[in-house]
Design a protein around this motif. Structure first.
Motif, PDB file in Angstrom:
ATOM      1  N   MET A  45     -21.146   0.691  45.303  1.00  0.00           N
ATOM      2  CA  MET A  45     -21.335   1.375  44.220  1.00  0.00           C
ATOM      3  C   MET A  45     -21.480   2.637  44.077  1.00  0.00           C
ATOM      4  SD  MET A  45     -25.491   0.467  44.424  1.00  0.00           S
ATOM      5  CE  MET A  45     -26.097   1.628  42.600  1.00  0.00           C
ATOM      6  N   ALA A  46     -21.618   3.457  44.724  1.00  0.00           N
ATOM      7  CA  ALA A  46     -21.898   4.608  44.796  1.00  0.00           C
ATOM      8  C   ALA A  46     -20.275   5.448  44.704  1.00  0.00           C
ATOM      9  CB  ALA A  46     -22.024   6.190  46.240  1.00  0.00           C
ATOM     10  N   LEU A  47     -19.223   4.756  45.132  1.00  0.00           N
ATOM     11  CA  LEU A  47     -18.066   5.009  44.708  1.00  0.00           C
ATOM     12  C   LEU A  47     -17.533   4.263  43.238  1.00  0.00           C
ATOM     13  CD1 LEU A  47     -15.103   5.733  45.832  1.00  0.00           C
ATOM     14  CD2 LEU A  47     -14.754   3.571  46.628  1.00  0.00           C
ATOM     15  N   PHE A  48     -17.996   3.570  42.757  1.00  0.00           N
ATOM     16  CA  PHE A  48     -17.285   2.447  41.724  1.00  0.00           C
ATOM     17  C   PHE A  48     -18.186   3.778  40.249  1.00  0.00           C
ATOM     18  CE2 PHE A  48     -19.199   0.177  37.404  1.00  0.00           C
ATOM     19  CZ  PHE A  48     -17.506  -0.574  37.232  1.00  0.00           C
ATOM     20  N   SER A  49     -19.494   4.075  41.193  1.00  0.00           N
ATOM     21  CA  SER A  49     -20.151   5.551  40.081  1.00  0.00           C
ATOM     22  C   SER A  49     -19.388   6.659  39.329  1.00  0.00           C
ATOM     23  CB  SER A  49     -21.881   5.670  40.159  1.00  0.00           C
ATOM     24  OG  SER A  49     -22.971   6.287  38.870  1.00  0.00           O
ATOM     25  N   GLU A  50     -19.008   7.055  40.701  1.00  0.00           N
ATOM     26  CA  GLU A  50     -18.038   8.309  40.839  1.00  0.00           C
ATOM     27  C   GLU A  50     -17.217   7.398  39.603  1.00  0.00           C
ATOM     28  OE1 GLU A  50     -15.759  10.827  43.590  1.00  0.00           O
ATOM     29  OE2 GLU A  50     -17.387   9.599  44.613  1.00  0.00           O
ATOM     30  N   ARG A  51     -16.477   7.201  40.184  1.00  0.00           N
ATOM     31  CA  ARG A  51     -15.329   6.519  39.628  1.00  0.00           C
ATOM     32  C   ARG A  51     -15.320   6.320  37.785  1.00  0.00           C
ATOM     33  NH1 ARG A  51     -12.021   2.735  42.999  1.00  0.00           N
ATOM     34  NH2 ARG A  51     -11.020   4.390  44.495  1.00  0.00           N
ATOM     35  N   MET A  52     -16.392   5.567  37.807  1.00  0.00           N
ATOM     36  CA  MET A  52     -16.559   5.375  35.733  1.00  0.00           C
ATOM     37  C   MET A  52     -17.276   6.900  35.257  1.00  0.00           C
ATOM     38  SD  MET A  52     -16.041   2.976  34.944  1.00  0.00           S
ATOM     39  CE  MET A  52     -16.908   3.281  33.619  1.00  0.00           C
ATOM     40  N   ALA A  53     -17.867   7.157  36.295  1.00  0.00           N
ATOM     41  CA  ALA A  53     -18.550   9.105  36.081  1.00  0.00           C
ATOM     42  C   ALA A  53     -17.322   9.731  35.135  1.00  0.00           C
ATOM     43  CB  ALA A  53     -19.225   9.689  36.752  1.00  0.00           C
ATOM     44  N   ARG A  54     -16.161  10.034  35.692  1.00  0.00           N
ATOM     45  CA  ARG A  54     -15.268  10.325  35.871  1.00  0.00           C
ATOM     46  C   ARG A  54     -14.630  10.431  34.054  1.00  0.00           C
ATOM     47  NH1 ARG A  54     -12.401   9.279  41.258  1.00  0.00           N
ATOM     48  NH2 ARG A  54     -13.484  10.778  42.461  1.00  0.00           N
ATOM     49  N   VAL A  55     -14.493   9.083  34.108  1.00  0.00           N
ATOM     50  CA  VAL A  55     -14.284   8.885  32.200  1.00  0.00           C
ATOM     51  C   VAL A  55     -15.395   8.616  31.359  1.00  0.00           C
ATOM     52  CG1 VAL A  55     -12.198   7.844  34.270  1.00  0.00           C
ATOM     53  CG2 VAL A  55     -14.391   6.330  32.949  1.00  0.00           C
ATOM     54  N   LEU A  56     -16.352   8.764  31.997  1.00  0.00           N
ATOM     55  CA  LEU A  56     -17.446   8.323  30.451  1.00  0.00           C
ATOM     56  C   LEU A  56     -18.471   9.345  31.306  1.00  0.00           C
ATOM     57  CD1 LEU A  56     -17.086   6.416  28.184  1.00  0.00           C
ATOM     58  CD2 LEU A  56     -18.834   5.375  29.685  1.00  0.00           C
ATOM     59  N   PRO A  57     -17.902  10.752  31.126  1.00  0.00           N
ATOM     60  CA  PRO A  57     -18.966  11.627  31.967  1.00  0.00           C
ATOM     61  C   PRO A  57     -20.380  12.535  31.163  1.00  0.00           C
ATOM     62  CG  PRO A  57     -16.896  13.489  30.779  1.00  0.00           C
ATOM     63  CD  PRO A  57     -17.038  11.526  30.838  1.00  0.00           C
ATOM     64  N   ASP A  62     -10.489   0.008  32.416  1.00  0.00           N
ATOM     65  CA  ASP A  62      -8.759  -0.017  32.985  1.00  0.00           C
ATOM     66  C   ASP A  62      -8.080   1.631  33.382  1.00  0.00           C
ATOM     67  OD1 ASP A  62      -8.612   0.378  30.284  1.00  0.00           O
ATOM     68  OD2 ASP A  62      -7.047  -0.513  29.799  1.00  0.00           O
ATOM     69  N   LYS A  63      -8.491   2.450  33.152  1.00  0.00           N
ATOM     70  CA  LYS A  63      -8.612   4.351  32.917  1.00  0.00           C
ATOM     71  C   LYS A  63      -9.148   4.355  34.847  1.00  0.00           C
ATOM     72  CE  LYS A  63      -6.933   3.899  28.868  1.00  0.00           C
ATOM     73  NZ  LYS A  63      -5.834   3.575  29.516  1.00  0.00           N
ATOM     74  N   ILE A  64      -9.945   3.960  35.287  1.00  0.00           N
ATOM     75  CA  ILE A  64     -10.508   4.388  36.926  1.00  0.00           C
ATOM     76  C   ILE A  64      -9.503   4.638  37.618  1.00  0.00           C
ATOM     77  CG2 ILE A  64     -12.921   4.200  35.540  1.00  0.00           C
ATOM     78  CD1 ILE A  64     -13.072   1.826  38.058  1.00  0.00           C
ATOM     79  N   ASP A  65     -10.275   4.864  39.307  1.00  0.00           N
ATOM     80  CA  ASP A  65      -9.042   5.203  39.730  1.00  0.00           C
ATOM     81  C   ASP A  65      -9.287   3.578  40.550  1.00  0.00           C
ATOM     82  OD1 ASP A  65      -8.001   7.683  39.548  1.00  0.00           O
ATOM     83  OD2 ASP A  65     -10.226   8.740  40.892  1.00  0.00           O
ATOM     84  N   GLY A  66      -8.110   2.945  41.118  1.00  0.00           N
ATOM     85  CA  GLY A  66      -8.183   2.479  42.155  1.00  0.00           C
ATOM     86  C   GLY A  66      -9.375   1.112  41.014  1.00  0.00           C
ATOM     87  N   ASN A  67      -7.952   0.646  39.616  1.00  0.00           N
ATOM     88  CA  ASN A  67      -9.089  -0.273  38.405  1.00  0.00           C
ATOM     89  C   ASN A  67      -8.566  -1.951  39.427  1.00  0.00           C
ATOM     90  OD1 ASN A  67      -6.383  -1.459  36.791  1.00  0.00           O
ATOM     91  ND2 ASN A  67      -6.839   0.770  36.799  1.00  0.00           N
ATOM     92  N   ASN A  68      -7.696  -1.715  39.907  1.00  0.00           N
ATOM     93  CA  ASN A  68      -7.231  -3.028  39.979  1.00  0.00           C
ATOM     94  C   ASN A  68      -7.873  -3.204  41.332  1.00  0.00           C
ATOM     95  OD1 ASN A  68      -6.498  -1.012  42.093  1.00  0.00           O
ATOM     96  ND2 ASN A  68      -4.709  -2.626  42.879  1.00  0.00           N
ATOM     97  N   GLU A  69      -8.550  -3.130  42.049  1.00  0.00           N
ATOM     98  CA  GLU A  69      -9.630  -3.068  42.921  1.00  0.00           C
ATOM     99  C   GLU A  69     -10.880  -4.218  42.574  1.00  0.00           C
ATOM    100  OE1 GLU A  69     -11.283   0.069  45.427  1.00  0.00           O
ATOM    101  OE2 GLU A  69      -9.562   1.078  45.404  1.00  0.00           O
ATOM    102  N   TYR A  70     -10.946  -4.182  40.830  1.00  0.00           N
ATOM    103  CA  TYR A  70     -12.356  -4.716  40.721  1.00  0.00           C
ATOM    104  C   TYR A  70     -11.916  -5.704  39.573  1.00  0.00           C
ATOM    105  CZ  TYR A  70     -13.646   0.356  42.418  1.00  0.00           C
ATOM    106  OH  TYR A  70     -14.457   1.214  42.678  1.00  0.00           O
ATOM    107  N   ARG A  71     -12.950  -6.888  38.951  1.00  0.00           N
ATOM    108  CA  ARG A  71     -12.694  -7.538  38.589  1.00  0.00           C
ATOM    109  C   ARG A  71     -13.698  -7.629  37.233  1.00  0.00           C
ATOM    110  NH1 ARG A  71      -8.541  -7.760  39.942  1.00  0.00           N
ATOM    111  NH2 ARG A  71      -7.105  -8.869  40.804  1.00  0.00           N
ATOM    112  N   TYR A  72     -14.375  -8.333  36.276  1.00  0.00           N
ATOM    113  CA  TYR A  72     -15.036  -8.370  35.769  1.00  0.00           C
ATOM    114  C   TYR A  72     -16.141  -9.116  35.181  1.00  0.00           C
ATOM    115  CZ  TYR A  72     -18.041  -5.704  31.615  1.00  0.00           C
ATOM    116  OH  TYR A  72     -18.968  -5.326  31.153  1.00  0.00           O
ATOM    117  N   ILE A  73     -17.198  -9.209  34.786  1.00  0.00           N
ATOM    118  CA  ILE A  73     -17.579 -10.759  34.279  1.00  0.00           C
ATOM    119  C   ILE A  73     -18.641 -10.154  33.097  1.00  0.00           C
ATOM    120  CG2 ILE A  73     -19.451 -12.548  33.902  1.00  0.00           C
ATOM    121  CD1 ILE A  73     -18.672 -13.103  37.039  1.00  0.00           C
TER     122      ILE A  73
END
Length: 297
Positions: free
Chosen positions: A214-226, A184-195
């Motif tokens: 997937m590259a955009l999502f990976s980039e967003r996650m790398a910012r909060v989990l570097p 919930d800390k990544i940019d655009g988290n309202n665009e995603y769901r999770y299973i």
């Protein structure tokens, strides 16, 4: 590894050799591509997995992303049993901005092939034992699916899974739980769901996502989990997000589709995840049974 586990592993190694005496797979289906990443030690388990799967769904194409350990002899054997098999090298799917290893090349391969095909990712340590109407329906209706890990799972928002994960954090947690806690800390988290599923058996509809997704999502996650985004487990986490974020995504009913220690009488598909793979003789028993059935057929 204790004595019982070692014995069960030996039993499986002997039993799975029976798959060599079964007839080749004939591909006659339409619109379905089955993709797996295979290393040398998993060649016979892979043949068991793909041949058991093809009894119930008939793909048009079968693609193997070849780990560098896969030998020329391995490829000859696999092509003998799956004559139309297509080999791609793991290194072909190393992309800028995406972690390497930990099965990321597998997901990059899915991103390429899903442009024109419904793609099912099939792990080598899986076995199908009965018809899978839920999978057939998902393919026919072009809907995503993934393997569940518990009963009665739901597609969740980023906020819901993050709150759940934060309540379970402790020292030295696996990266998947840590990533879930920060979703919930990544940019655009309202665009995603999770299973909270398993990438070992997952379906991706034609045109459903791209490498850019997937590259955009990976980039967003790398910012909060570097410091941890390169670890094993981040690819499965990303697959969970990609599948769940697709309209109509489905979780295969559990325990009809499950790990073997959760099985019931009408289970149709097993994923022999590492920590329970050789805990009992069941994997060996199943390998022997299916090899016998395929020889008779």
């Amino acid at each position: 590894m204790n004595i019982a586990t070692s014995l069960n592993k030996f039993r499986f190694g002997m039993a799975v050799k029976g798959i060599i005496r079964t007839i080749p797979v004939q591909l006659e289906g339409q619109e379905l591509l089955v993709l797996s990443m295979v290393q040398h030690r998993d060649v016979l388990p892979y043949l068991l997995a793909v041949k058991s799967f093809c009894r119930y769904l008939n793909p048009a194409r079968i693609v193997v992303v070849a780990d560098p350990t896969l030998t020329a002899q391995d490829r000859v054997l696999m092509a003998k049993h799956v004559p139309a098999i297509e080999f791609r090298e793991q290194a072909e799917f190393r992309k800028p901005g995406i972690p390497q290893g930990g099965c990321w090349e597998r997901l990059c391969a899915v991103a390429e092939y899903v442009h024109d095909n419904y793609v099912i990712q099939l792990d080598s340590d899986t076995v199908a034992v009965a018809p899978m109407p839920e999978v057939v329906k998902a393919v026919q209706e072009q809907m995503a699916f993934t393997l569940g890990t518990e009963d009665d799972q739901l597609v969740q928002t980023c906020g819901e899974i993050a709150a759940w994960a934060r309540g379970r954090l402790s020292d030295h947690d696996h990266v998947q739980l840590v990533a879930e806690s920060r979703l919930d800390k990544i940019d655009g988290n309202n665009e995603y769901r999770y299973i909270r599923g398993c990438a070992g058996f997952a379906g991706y509809p034609r045109g459903s996502f791209s490498f850019a997704t997937m590259a955009l999502f990976s980039e967003r996650m790398a910012r909060v989990l570097p410091d941890r985004w390169h670890e094993w487990g981040t690819e499965q986490f990303t697959s969970n997000v990609i599948v769940a974020s697709m309209p109509g995504a489905r979780i295969l009913p559990h325990p009809k589709y499950c790990a073997p220690h959760r099985r019931i009488s009408d289970s149709a598909f097993f994923h022999f995840i590492g920590y329970v793979r050789y805990s009992t003789p069941f994997y060996a028993q199943l390998a022997r049974k299916i090899a016998t059935e395929l020889r008779v057929a």
